[in-house]
Design a protein around this motif. Structure first.
Motif, PDB file in Angstrom:
ATOM      1  N   LEU A 137      45.884  79.833  79.614  1.00  0.00           N
ATOM      2  CA  LEU A 137      47.218  79.827  79.026  1.00  0.00           C
ATOM      3  C   LEU A 137      48.255  80.135  80.091  1.00  0.00           C
ATOM      4  O   LEU A 137      48.121  81.101  80.842  1.00  0.00           O
ATOM      5  CB  LEU A 137      47.327  80.875  77.909  1.00  0.00           C
ATOM      6  CG  LEU A 137      48.446  80.646  76.881  1.00  0.00           C
ATOM      7  CD1 LEU A 137      48.082  79.501  75.941  1.00  0.00           C
ATOM      8  CD2 LEU A 137      48.718  81.913  76.078  1.00  0.00           C
ATOM      9  N   GLU A 138      49.264  79.280  80.153  1.00  0.00           N
ATOM     10  CA  GLU A 138      50.433  79.531  80.995  1.00  0.00           C
ATOM     11  C   GLU A 138      51.521  80.153  80.122  1.00  0.00           C
ATOM     12  O   GLU A 138      51.790  79.683  79.020  1.00  0.00           O
ATOM     13  CB  GLU A 138      50.951  78.222  81.597  1.00  0.00           C
ATOM     14  CG  GLU A 138      49.949  77.473  82.460  1.00  0.00           C
ATOM     15  CD  GLU A 138      49.860  78.009  83.871  1.00  0.00           C
ATOM     16  OE1 GLU A 138      50.587  78.986  84.176  1.00  0.00           O
ATOM     17  OE2 GLU A 138      49.068  77.459  84.655  1.00  0.00           O
ATOM     18  N   PHE A 139      52.138  81.200  80.617  1.00  0.00           N
ATOM     19  CA  PHE A 139      53.240  81.837  79.883  1.00  0.00           C
ATOM     20  C   PHE A 139      54.549  81.144  80.279  1.00  0.00           C
ATOM     21  O   PHE A 139      55.391  81.715  80.967  1.00  0.00           O
ATOM     22  CB  PHE A 139      53.276  83.332  80.190  1.00  0.00           C
ATOM     23  CG  PHE A 139      52.019  84.066  79.787  1.00  0.00           C
ATOM     24  CD1 PHE A 139      51.535  83.980  78.489  1.00  0.00           C
ATOM     25  CD2 PHE A 139      51.329  84.846  80.700  1.00  0.00           C
ATOM     26  CE1 PHE A 139      50.379  84.668  78.111  1.00  0.00           C
ATOM     27  CE2 PHE A 139      50.178  85.539  80.335  1.00  0.00           C
ATOM     28  CZ  PHE A 139      49.701  85.445  79.031  1.00  0.00           C
ATOM     29  N   ASP A 140      54.695  79.897  79.855  1.00  0.00           N
ATOM     30  CA  ASP A 140      55.744  79.028  80.401  1.00  0.00           C
ATOM     31  C   ASP A 140      56.852  78.667  79.416  1.00  0.00           C
ATOM     32  O   ASP A 140      57.716  77.863  79.738  1.00  0.00           O
ATOM     33  CB  ASP A 140      55.104  77.741  80.938  1.00  0.00           C
ATOM     34  CG  ASP A 140      54.263  77.014  79.888  1.00  0.00           C
ATOM     35  OD1 ASP A 140      54.185  77.482  78.733  1.00  0.00           O
ATOM     36  OD2 ASP A 140      53.665  75.974  80.245  1.00  0.00           O
ATOM     37  N   LYS A 141      56.844  79.240  78.229  1.00  0.00           N
ATOM     38  CA  LYS A 141      57.911  78.964  77.273  1.00  0.00           C
ATOM     39  C   LYS A 141      59.076  79.924  77.496  1.00  0.00           C
ATOM     40  O   LYS A 141      58.891  81.027  78.018  1.00  0.00           O
ATOM     41  CB  LYS A 141      57.395  79.086  75.842  1.00  0.00           C
ATOM     42  CG  LYS A 141      56.275  78.102  75.500  1.00  0.00           C
ATOM     43  CD  LYS A 141      56.740  76.665  75.620  1.00  0.00           C
ATOM     44  CE  LYS A 141      55.643  75.689  75.210  1.00  0.00           C
ATOM     45  NZ  LYS A 141      56.056  74.279  75.387  1.00  0.00           N
ATOM     46  N   PRO A 142      60.289  79.537  77.094  1.00  0.00           N
ATOM     47  CA  PRO A 142      61.457  80.398  77.335  1.00  0.00           C
ATOM     48  C   PRO A 142      61.318  81.802  76.741  1.00  0.00           C
ATOM     49  O   PRO A 142      61.869  82.765  77.284  1.00  0.00           O
ATOM     50  CB  PRO A 142      62.605  79.623  76.685  1.00  0.00           C
ATOM     51  CG  PRO A 142      62.166  78.194  76.712  1.00  0.00           C
ATOM     52  CD  PRO A 142      60.686  78.226  76.522  1.00  0.00           C
ATOM     53  N   TRP A 143      60.593  81.929  75.644  1.00  0.00           N
ATOM     54  CA  TRP A 143      60.444  83.232  74.980  1.00  0.00           C
ATOM     55  C   TRP A 143      59.210  83.993  75.500  1.00  0.00           C
ATOM     56  O   TRP A 143      58.900  85.070  75.027  1.00  0.00           O
ATOM     57  CB  TRP A 143      60.337  83.046  73.472  1.00  0.00           C
ATOM     58  CG  TRP A 143      59.286  82.056  73.051  1.00  0.00           C
ATOM     59  CD1 TRP A 143      57.972  82.297  72.781  1.00  0.00           C
ATOM     60  CD2 TRP A 143      59.473  80.649  72.883  1.00  0.00           C
ATOM     61  NE1 TRP A 143      57.319  81.139  72.461  1.00  0.00           N
ATOM     62  CE2 TRP A 143      58.216  80.108  72.495  1.00  0.00           C
ATOM     63  CE3 TRP A 143      60.565  79.788  73.003  1.00  0.00           C
ATOM     64  CZ2 TRP A 143      58.045  78.738  72.244  1.00  0.00           C
ATOM     65  CZ3 TRP A 143      60.383  78.441  72.746  1.00  0.00           C
ATOM     66  CH2 TRP A 143      59.144  77.920  72.371  1.00  0.00           C
ATOM     67  N   GLU A 144      58.482  83.413  76.455  1.00  0.00           N
ATOM     68  CA  GLU A 144      57.299  84.067  77.025  1.00  0.00           C
ATOM     69  C   GLU A 144      57.664  84.659  78.393  1.00  0.00           C
ATOM     70  O   GLU A 144      58.256  85.721  78.463  1.00  0.00           O
ATOM     71  CB  GLU A 144      56.159  83.055  77.138  1.00  0.00           C
ATOM     72  CG  GLU A 144      55.689  82.536  75.794  1.00  0.00           C
ATOM     73  CD  GLU A 144      54.649  81.432  75.897  1.00  0.00           C
ATOM     74  OE1 GLU A 144      53.966  81.185  74.884  1.00  0.00           O
ATOM     75  OE2 GLU A 144      54.517  80.817  76.983  1.00  0.00           O
ATOM     76  N   GLY A 145      57.278  84.023  79.472  1.00  0.00           N
ATOM     77  CA  GLY A 145      57.768  84.434  80.773  1.00  0.00           C
ATOM     78  C   GLY A 145      56.926  85.429  81.528  1.00  0.00           C
ATOM     79  O   GLY A 145      55.760  85.698  81.227  1.00  0.00           O
ATOM     80  N   GLU A 146      57.573  86.008  82.551  1.00  0.00           N
ATOM     81  CA  GLU A 146      56.876  86.841  83.538  1.00  0.00           C
ATOM     82  C   GLU A 146      56.330  88.154  82.988  1.00  0.00           C
ATOM     83  O   GLU A 146      55.483  88.781  83.622  1.00  0.00           O
ATOM     84  CB  GLU A 146      57.817  87.173  84.711  1.00  0.00           C
ATOM     85  CG  GLU A 146      58.292  85.978  85.510  1.00  0.00           C
ATOM     86  CD  GLU A 146      59.666  85.497  85.080  1.00  0.00           C
ATOM     87  OE1 GLU A 146      60.519  85.306  85.969  1.00  0.00           O
ATOM     88  OE2 GLU A 146      59.884  85.327  83.861  1.00  0.00           O
ATOM     89  N   PHE A 147      56.812  88.583  81.817  1.00  0.00           N
ATOM     90  CA  PHE A 147      56.450  89.916  81.343  1.00  0.00           C
ATOM     91  C   PHE A 147      55.669  89.878  80.042  1.00  0.00           C
ATOM     92  O   PHE A 147      55.637  90.848  79.281  1.00  0.00           O
ATOM     93  CB  PHE A 147      57.707  90.785  81.228  1.00  0.00           C
ATOM     94  CG  PHE A 147      58.447  90.871  82.526  1.00  0.00           C
ATOM     95  CD1 PHE A 147      57.993  91.686  83.548  1.00  0.00           C
ATOM     96  CD2 PHE A 147      59.566  90.077  82.751  1.00  0.00           C
ATOM     97  CE1 PHE A 147      58.656  91.729  84.770  1.00  0.00           C
ATOM     98  CE2 PHE A 147      60.236  90.121  83.971  1.00  0.00           C
ATOM     99  CZ  PHE A 147      59.774  90.954  84.985  1.00  0.00           C
ATOM    100  N   CYS A 148      55.019  88.741  79.768  1.00  0.00           N
ATOM    101  CA  CYS A 148      54.048  88.706  78.672  1.00  0.00           C
ATOM    102  C   CYS A 148      52.963  89.751  78.947  1.00  0.00           C
ATOM    103  O   CYS A 148      52.622  90.019  80.097  1.00  0.00           O
ATOM    104  CB  CYS A 148      53.417  87.325  78.566  1.00  0.00           C
ATOM    105  SG  CYS A 148      54.514  86.036  77.934  1.00  0.00           S
ATOM    106  N   ALA A 149      52.436  90.335  77.895  1.00  0.00           N
ATOM    107  CA  ALA A 149      51.460  91.411  78.092  1.00  0.00           C
ATOM    108  C   ALA A 149      50.671  91.667  76.824  1.00  0.00           C
ATOM    109  O   ALA A 149      50.933  91.076  75.772  1.00  0.00           O
ATOM    110  CB  ALA A 149      52.180  92.698  78.532  1.00  0.00           C
TER     111      ALA A 149
END
Length: 490
Positions: free
Chosen positions: A65-77
């Motif tokens: 899974l890539e965290f690549d949606k506008p509401w996801e991003g670098e700080f998904c956890a």
């Protein structure tokens, strides 16, 4: 293929006695019934002679899974992966910008898969996030409850179908609030008030129904004021609403370390054994400079620490077994994973094949390339009793069992072998089940029935204390189980 890493539990000299034989004879035998017992710790082991308890290493696989949606991003956890019948469910926090815990930018996101490898993000349309309902959010606008929303499937036998899925979420400012769902996608609060109000809670706080303890248990984030480290405490509940006061977990005298998440969960083949793949946080241990972090497209604020994951086990109560202090999941090659708060494992170890299980880990936290990676291991393969070419053996503590045959999960080299002997509690070999009468075991199987001169029947010994002696040559033994029904080797 990455080189396999292993770690050994051993002592100077040839023999490691984990519990004195005489003391073991006086103690009550361990009643293992027909349960599968893994060699992920020393729970059933009494003696090792020329053999070692070896920590295995998950093998990195593909990005799932890539965290690549506008509401996801670098700080998904704080991801959770659940095997639910023929579906794999993946939950995680969406957060494209850093800030205080529980901000309005946080949401809880959902993905699913049929194989645990290829995940899709369904367009659910449940909440408007960042100006659109075309998203996979299952929770938004409930801050701070999406900060660490942690769901599970309630396996309690009489659970209400409308509450088959449960979750906890919240921080110390709110306490942990309980959620329920009938389908794992549409959630509602069980009640407005928090059900747990103790602990730091500023991490993933995981709960589940314990089949062995017959109650709900929750392992949550606390802070040890004496050793000044992030740690784990536990509480229990009969109804998921009223919980006991929290009690700190103890680690058998192991060196205190920051455990950022604990991810304690019942092992799917042996639910009496809770496996914790915990994020070990090395606060202030800088590997990546701020300049390099910036070059990698990351936030320099998250460059000053590093993390890996460690393996712990528990069978209920307030004790974790830290048989292995070494890293279970290392950051690996490449500087992207030597930054703060990366390499945090998702909660969940799930089967993804007849002989394979998978776990998942966040990589490249705080960077544009942030993603979730799958790692694979053989079934039951957290650790093993290992003997070299020169040979070695393991003897268990006295056990009582309920079964008709003995199955082992093992692996040998082409030159290697395994022999199994059953002994009385005093260590005397039982006629008909001696090492000399055992049919040599060679190969690599998840389930092999042991035979002695072609006969697998151990039912005459059922209920009485026995020891299992495993004699190995260039081989690994991962688990044993006295089977309740007779089966044959294919």
């Amino acid at each position: 293929m990455p080189m396999r890493r292993t770690h050994l539990i051993y002592a100077s000299g040839i023999v490691l006695v984990l519990n004195a034989v005489a003391a073991a004879q006086d103690a009550a035998p361990l009643d293992i019934g027909s349960r599968l017992e893994l060699f992920a710790d020393t729970y059933v082991i009494d003696k090792l002679d020329g053999a070692q308890l070896r920590l295995q290493s998950p093998v990195p696989a593909e990005t799932v899974l890539e965290f690549d949606k506008p509401w996801e991003g670098e700080f998904c956890a704080y991801a959770t992966v659940i095997k639910d019948a023929d579906r794999y469910r993946l939950y995680y926090r969406g957060l494209p910008e850093s800030g205080a815990d529980g901000s309005a930018a946080e949401s809880t996101c959902y993905a699913e898969s049929t194989d645990g490898i290829h995940f899709t993000k369904p367009n659910l349309g449940l909440f408007e996030v960042f100006g659109t309902r075309d998203n996979n959010a299952i929770l938004h606008g409930f801050e701070p409850l999406s900060h660490n929303f942690a769901p599970f499937v309630d396996t309690r036998p009489d659970v209400d179908a409308a509450q088959r899925y449960k979750a906890l979420g919240g921080t110390s400012s709110t306490g942990l609030v309980a959620f329920v769902s009938a389908d794992g996608v549409n959630w509602r609060k069980l009640r407005d008030e928090a059900v747990i109000n103790q602990g730091a809670l500023d991490s993933q706080n995981v709960a589940f129904w314990s089949e062995s303890e017959r109650q709900y248990v929750c392992y949550l984030r606390t802070f040890d004021q004496e050793s000044k480290v992030r740690t784990v405490s536990r509480c229990t509940s009969k109804d998921f609403v009223t919980w006991t006061d929290i009690a700190p977990m103890e680690f058998g005298g192991a060196t205190p370390e920051h455990l950022y998440t604990n991810q304690t969960t019942p092992y799917f083949r042996a639910p009496h054994l809770y496996v914790a793949i915990a994020a070990r946080f090395m606060e202030g241990r800088r590997v990546v400079s701020e300049e390099l972090m910036a070059q990698m497209g990351g936030h320099t604020k998250y460059s000053g620490d590093c993390s890996d994951a460690v393996l712990l086990t528990t069978r209920g109560g307030t004790h974790y077994d830290r048989t292995f202090m070494e890293g279970f999941i290392r950051p690996g090659i490449g500087m992207n994973n030597w930054t703060s708060r990366t390499n945090y494992p998702a909660r969940g170890v799930v089967p993804t094949g007849e002989s394979e299980m998978s776990m998942y880990v966040q990589r490249n936290y705080g960077q544009k390339s942030h993603h979730l990676q799958r790692l694979v291991m053989r079934t039951d393969g957290f650790a093993s009793v290992h003997a070299p070419y020169g040979g070695g053996e393991m003897i268990t503590k006295p056990l009582t069992f309920d079964g008709v045959s003995l199955a082992i999960n093992f692996s040998t080299s082409a030159a290697g072998s395994v022999w199994i002997e059953l002994q009385r509690a005093d260590g005397t070999p039982i006629p008909g089940f001696t090492r000399e009468e055992c049919d040599e075991i060679v190969g690599d199987e998840i389930t092999r029935i042991v035979t002695w001169k072609g006969d697998a029947d151990v039912s005459p010994l059922s209920g009485g204390p026995v020891r299992v002696r495993a004699v190995l040559k260039d081989a690994d033994l991962f688990s044993v189980q006295f089977m309740p029904k007779m089966r044959v080797n294919w």
